[in-house]
Design an enzyme around this catalytic site. Sequence first.
Site, short mmCIF file in Angstrom:
data_model
loop_
_atom_site.label_atom_id
_atom_site.label_comp_id
_atom_site.label_asym_id
_atom_site.label_seq_id
_atom_site.Cartn_x
_atom_site.Cartn_y
_atom_site.Cartn_z
N ILE A 12 -1.12 96.77 46.72
CA ILE A 12 0.14 97.50 46.98
C ILE A 12 1.34 96.56 46.81
O ILE A 12 2.37 96.94 46.27
CB ILE A 12 0.14 98.15 48.37
N ASP A 33 1.91 84.44 48.79
CA ASP A 33 0.53 84.94 48.84
C ASP A 33 -0.42 83.74 48.90
O ASP A 33 -0.23 82.75 48.20
CB ASP A 33 0.24 85.79 47.59
N THR A 125 -0.88 100.87 58.77
CA THR A 125 -1.82 101.83 58.20
C THR A 125 -2.09 102.98 59.16
O THR A 125 -1.98 102.81 60.38
CB THR A 125 -3.16 101.11 57.89
N ASP A 126 -2.50 104.11 58.60
CA ASP A 126 -2.84 105.26 59.46
C ASP A 126 -4.10 104.98 60.28
O ASP A 126 -4.39 105.70 61.25
CB ASP A 126 -3.00 106.54 58.64
N GLU A 127 -4.86 103.93 59.89
CA GLU A 127 -6.11 103.65 60.61
C GLU A 127 -5.86 103.22 62.05
O GLU A 127 -6.78 103.23 62.87
CB GLU A 127 -6.93 102.57 59.89
N TYR A 153 -10.78 95.67 61.54
CA TYR A 153 -9.59 95.73 60.69
C TYR A 153 -8.48 96.54 61.37
O TYR A 153 -7.35 96.07 61.53
CB TYR A 153 -9.93 96.35 59.32
N LYS A 157 -4.71 95.47 62.82
CA LYS A 157 -3.44 96.05 62.35
C LYS A 157 -2.67 96.65 63.53
O LYS A 157 -1.44 96.52 63.61
CB LYS A 157 -3.70 97.13 61.28
N ASN A 183 -4.11 104.57 49.77
CA ASN A 183 -3.44 104.48 48.47
C ASN A 183 -4.45 104.41 47.34
O ASN A 183 -5.56 103.91 47.52
CB ASN A 183 -2.62 103.19 48.39
N ASP A 275 -24.71 104.68 56.30
CA ASP A 275 -23.30 104.90 56.63
C ASP A 275 -22.64 103.61 57.11
O ASP A 275 -23.32 102.70 57.59
CB ASP A 275 -23.20 105.97 57.72
N HIS A 279 -17.89 104.59 61.30
CA HIS A 279 -17.15 105.22 60.20
C HIS A 279 -16.17 106.31 60.68
O HIS A 279 -16.58 107.31 61.26
CB HIS A 279 -18.18 105.86 59.24
P1 NAD Z 1 -5.12 93.78 49.22
O1 NAD Z 1 -6.34 93.29 49.94
O2 NAD Z 1 -5.27 94.34 47.86
O3 NAD Z 1 -4.06 92.60 49.12
C1 NAD Z 1 -3.79 91.73 50.19
C2 NAD Z 1 -3.00 90.53 49.65
O4 NAD Z 1 -2.68 89.69 50.78
C3 NAD Z 1 -3.79 89.67 48.66
O5 NAD Z 1 -2.98 89.32 47.57
C4 NAD Z 1 -4.16 88.42 49.48
O6 NAD Z 1 -4.29 87.24 48.69
C5 NAD Z 1 -2.98 88.34 50.42
N1 NAD Z 1 -3.31 87.60 51.65
C6 NAD Z 1 -4.40 87.76 52.45
N2 NAD Z 1 -4.37 86.89 53.46
C7 NAD Z 1 -3.21 86.17 53.33
C8 NAD Z 1 -2.61 85.13 54.07
N3 NAD Z 1 -3.19 84.63 55.18
N4 NAD Z 1 -1.42 84.64 53.66
C9 NAD Z 1 -0.83 85.13 52.53
N5 NAD Z 1 -1.37 86.09 51.78
C10 NAD Z 1 -2.55 86.62 52.17
O7 NAD Z 1 -4.46 94.82 50.22
P2 NAD Z 1 -3.64 96.17 49.90
O8 NAD Z 1 -4.58 97.28 49.77
O9 NAD Z 1 -2.64 95.88 48.85
O10 NAD Z 1 -2.88 96.36 51.29
C11 NAD Z 1 -1.61 95.74 51.52
C12 NAD Z 1 -1.14 96.11 52.91
O11 NAD Z 1 -1.04 97.52 53.03
C13 NAD Z 1 -2.09 95.67 54.03
O12 NAD Z 1 -1.32 95.22 55.09
C14 NAD Z 1 -2.84 96.93 54.41
O13 NAD Z 1 -3.21 96.90 55.76
C15 NAD Z 1 -1.78 97.99 54.15
N6 NAD Z 1 -2.26 99.33 53.78
C16 NAD Z 1 -3.16 99.50 52.76
C17 NAD Z 1 -3.54 100.78 52.38
C18 NAD Z 1 -4.51 101.01 51.24
O14 NAD Z 1 -4.93 102.15 51.03
N7 NAD Z 1 -4.89 100.02 50.46
C19 NAD Z 1 -3.01 101.89 53.06
C20 NAD Z 1 -2.11 101.68 54.10
C21 NAD Z 1 -1.72 100.40 54.44
O1 DAU Z 2 -6.10 104.68 55.44
C1 DAU Z 2 -5.56 103.49 54.99
C2 DAU Z 2 -6.65 102.48 54.75
O2 DAU Z 2 -7.36 102.90 53.58
C3 DAU Z 2 -6.11 101.06 54.56
O3 DAU Z 2 -5.52 100.65 55.77
C4 DAU Z 2 -7.24 100.09 54.17
O4 DAU Z 2 -6.70 98.82 53.89
C5 DAU Z 2 -7.91 100.63 52.92
O5 DAU Z 2 -8.99 99.80 52.58
C6 DAU Z 2 -8.42 102.06 53.16
O6 DAU Z 2 -9.51 102.08 54.12
P1 DAU Z 2 -10.79 103.01 53.90
O7 DAU Z 2 -11.89 102.46 54.71
O8 DAU Z 2 -10.44 104.45 54.08
O9 DAU Z 2 -11.01 102.77 52.30
P2 DAU Z 2 -12.33 102.47 51.43
O10 DAU Z 2 -11.90 102.55 50.01
O11 DAU Z 2 -13.04 101.28 51.90
O12 DAU Z 2 -13.24 103.74 51.75
C7 DAU Z 2 -12.78 105.07 51.56
C8 DAU Z 2 -13.88 106.00 52.01
O13 DAU Z 2 -14.98 105.90 51.10
C9 DAU Z 2 -14.47 105.68 53.38
O14 DAU Z 2 -14.78 106.88 54.06
C10 DAU Z 2 -15.74 104.90 53.08
C11 DAU Z 2 -16.18 105.49 51.76
N1 DAU Z 2 -16.91 104.57 50.84
C12 DAU Z 2 -16.32 103.38 50.52
C13 DAU Z 2 -16.94 102.48 49.68
C14 DAU Z 2 -16.30 101.16 49.34
C15 DAU Z 2 -18.13 104.92 50.29
O15 DAU Z 2 -18.67 106.02 50.55
N2 DAU Z 2 -18.75 104.03 49.45
C16 DAU Z 2 -18.21 102.82 49.13
O16 DAU Z 2 -18.86 102.04 48.39
#
Ligand code: NAD
Ligand code: DAU
Length: 339
Positions: A12, A33, A125-127, A153, A157, A183, A275, A279
Amino acid sequence: MKVLVTGGAGFIGSNFIFYMRKKHPDWDLLCVDKLTYAGNLETLAPVMDDPHFRFSKTDIVDRKAIFSLFEETKPDVVVNFAAESHVDRSIENPAVFLETNIMGTQVLMDACRQFGIQRYHQVSTDEVYGDLPLDRPDLFFTEKTPLHTSSPYSASKASADLLCNAYHRTYGLPVTISRCSNNYGPYQFPEKLIPLMIANATADKALPVYGEGLNVRDWLYVEDHCAAIDLILEKGKEGQVYNIGGHNEMRNIDIVKLILQALDKPESLITHVADRKGHDQRYAIDPSFIHQELGWLPETKFADGIQSTIRWYLEHEDWWKNIISGDYQNYYERMYGNR
Ligand code: NAD
Ligand code: DAU
């Protein structure tokens, strides 16, 4: 305006840097980063030579390094994306999640206090709200929903969010927090559901669905998330939490089938595996507050966003094949080998 973006080499954060470059071409962006397994400098290649962009390989937990960077660069705004972000990894090894997600947030806010800041924005995050039952589609997460976390996790957060509230109330730090739903889009690390399933399907490998695949996630195109954060920076109220989501709930199994269909692959690739521990059943954001207060609405429909995301992964095989050819193989074997 000088914006310090942490975690900008991740999914993101990198999309946010690209979004901000276009939206505010004269703003200076400093990306900090640590380049963990999830950070990829190649992703930032398109902006590396931009005079308004600078990259620093720094750990946000490293107080000395962060303070000297603040002293040198004096950012006006900090947007903290840096985190350990994968739930399964937090179940395997929680420690680094507490260090980066909680202690890293503290270090950044201490630096903001010391050197002054117009805004500190925490990307949450919504988590943090835990989960909703599958049989109550009438329930949604609002900004008033109590924090109730499930995984290490999400606990890390939520802890960071509480710390942000404390720094706002106790020290008057100008903090905002956003809590977004799942996302999807370009540059997402292939350990997460959508890119993992695309990568496996293209290689005719098994698609590991946890349990029955009936868990529900609320999917938002990454650029819509970036636009919401930009709006919060511009118009958000200090001390306020903003939920971000687009009312797009999908069962995991339906997403997986949709990906198979788009790639013209058989459903026989689906493999139900053990699972995830603890979860979460369902996430669903009520985004009415950010809509009413700031006028934000998502622009990308899931039907379009998922197709363009699949296309992106097909057209950028080098990007993710590079990643999955390295240490990621060991993770994959640990996570899915005997599952
Ligand atoms: P990501 O894992 O793809 O990226 C995380 C980045 O942070 C990486 O570039 C990593 O190198 C860097 N990082 C990790 N530890 C670090 C440290 N100690 N110092 C500096 N940099 C560091 O994560 P993402 O999916 O892009 O998520 C970004 C943010 O958004 C997170 O805070 C996550 O909780 C939040 N978020 C993610 C989602 C999602 O669906 N992916 C949804 C809601 C919120
Ligand atoms: O809701 C926001 C969160 O979404 C962010 O805060 C997290 O950083 C991000 O990783 C994401 O968390 P989830 O646990 O929802 O995402 P993930 O892609 O790991 O899994 C999505 C769903 O799919 C979850 O119900 C678990 C399931 N899953 C995931 C993987 C990787 C599977 O069934 N098989 C898989 O191999």
